[in-house]
Design a protein around this motif. Structure first.
Motif, PDB file in Angstrom:
ATOM      1  N   SER A  49      -6.153 -15.492  -3.001  1.00  0.00           N
ATOM      2  CA  SER A  49      -4.864 -15.254  -2.044  1.00  0.00           C
ATOM      3  C   SER A  49      -4.072 -15.466  -1.329  1.00  0.00           C
ATOM      4  N   ARG A 102      -3.655  -9.870   1.790  1.00  0.00           N
ATOM      5  CA  ARG A 102      -3.668 -11.077   0.847  1.00  0.00           C
ATOM      6  C   ARG A 102      -3.752  -9.852  -0.889  1.00  0.00           C
ATOM      7  N   GLN A 104      -6.551  -9.250  -1.057  1.00  0.00           N
ATOM      8  CA  GLN A 104      -7.968  -9.329  -1.617  1.00  0.00           C
ATOM      9  C   GLN A 104      -9.333  -9.007  -0.691  1.00  0.00           C
ATOM     10  N   ASN A 234      -0.106  -5.888   1.433  1.00  0.00           N
ATOM     11  CA  ASN A 234      -1.035  -5.992   0.810  1.00  0.00           C
ATOM     12  C   ASN A 234      -2.245  -6.540   2.240  1.00  0.00           C
ATOM     13  N   LYS A 235      -2.369  -5.838   3.551  1.00  0.00           N
ATOM     14  CA  LYS A 235      -3.241  -6.002   4.832  1.00  0.00           C
ATOM     15  C   LYS A 235      -3.490  -4.642   5.594  1.00  0.00           C
TER      16      LYS A 235
END
Length: 326
Positions: A49, A102, A104, A234-235
């Motif tokens: 990430s 990110r 992941q 992504n978070k």
């Protein structure tokens, strides 16, 4: 202070900006993927990430000299600051009990909090070791990286102490983010300035610019918490208040709506109530206004620096990215 007449500098082969950035990425990748076996599984997970390397880019871009070249020692400092930033994110995710970073799974979600704490500490030690490994390091004593690490930690602690504090003032909040976010940007810009052999006055301007851009970066991120979805960010989003973090859009709403603050103090407020209050009081517009003030200050500093056209363009682009203007 850098000794411009140092024999080491005269024999040093300078590198291009593109090559410096390439080497930074390789150094970070190697650090995470080739760590000691006992911790490699965890650091390799972190390598999946990768961030935007905005702090590392800051070092390299500020390190550009009059000939458009970069001292190779700037690569180690840039990589060290990126690893240090990653360590702070690992610890942040533990504090926030975050599941996603990110795109992941976070280290604490996948492997547990104890493992994540140790990995974060390990990354911090790696970062400091990188800084200590640069050649001729006595010439770079103006970059007191340990002081910046302390400022980041105190900023995080200040945020924790003020967890769920609905009485938090604008000044107090700006003080918090000046440590937890802006300090590392300031360190990045100062590091680059030192390697570019800037004068003391110029280094102070670079520090100021880094600080302003760090403040912009955090305040813009505060707006994203209200505007983006998990898929685009992504978070986790829409979650700052739930984790006890009071940000500027909400502070503005709480100051303008006494009944909202009273309810928050009494039994808490829901995400829906927060969103409605921020929209009604123009919390995002207010935050962007503060961003604009820091943006104008940043442009003022850039204009006062003795920069080539290409370096000025790159620094302006970096400022626009922090402000989400490009």
């Amino acid at each position: 202070m850098i000794n411009n007449n140092s024999k080491q500098d005269l024999n040093t082969e300078m590198i291009t900006i593109d090559e410096a950035i390439r080497q930074v990425k390789l150094t970070v990748d190697k650090t995470l993927n080739k760590s000691p076996l006992i911790i490699r599984e965890f650091t390799k997970h972190l390598a999946l990430s990768k961030g935007k390397f905005i702090r590392a880019y800051s070092v390299i871009m500020c390190a550009e000299d009059k000939d458009g070249m970069v001292h190779p020692n700037a690569v180690k400092i840039a990589a060290a600051i990126e690893i240090l930033h990653l360590a702070t994110l690992v610890h942040d995710d533990i504090i926030d009990d975050a599941d996603l970073r990110r795109g992941q799974a976070t280290l604490q979600k996948k492997y547990g909090k104890r493992t994540a704490v140790i990995c974060g500490d390990y990354l911090l030690s790696v970062s400091l070791r990188m800084v200590a490994s640069i050649s001729n390091k006595k010439e770079y004593l103006d970059l007191e990286i340990h002081d910046y690490v302390g400022r980041v930690c105190l900023g995080e602690l200040n945020q924790h102490i003020n967890s769920s504090n609905v009485n938090l003032s604008i000044y107090q909040y700006l003080k918090i983010i000046s440590g937890k976010t802006a300090a590392l940007f300031e360190a990045s810009f100062l590091a680059g300035a030192i390697f570019s052999k800037a004068t003391e006055a110029e280094r102070n301007r670079y520090k100021q610019l880094g600080f302003y851009i760090g403040m912009i970066f955090q305040l813009t991120d505060d707006c994203i918490d209200f505007e983006n979805t998990v898929e685009t960010a992504n978070k986790p989003v829409q979650s700052d208040y739930e984790h006890g973090v009071i940000t500027l859009p909400l502070i503005n709403a709480l100051q303008k709506m006494g009944d909202l603050k009273a309810k928050a103090l009494d039994k808490g407020i829901t995400r829906s109530e927060i969103n409605d209050a921020v929209e009604k009081t123009g919390g995002l517009e207010f935050t962007r206004m503060v961003v604009k003030k820091y943006y104008n200050k940043s442009m003022g500093v850039i204009d006062r620096l003795d920069l080539s056209d290409s370096k000025k363009e790159r620094l302006t682009l970096l400022l626009n990215k922090a402000s989400r203007l490009s």
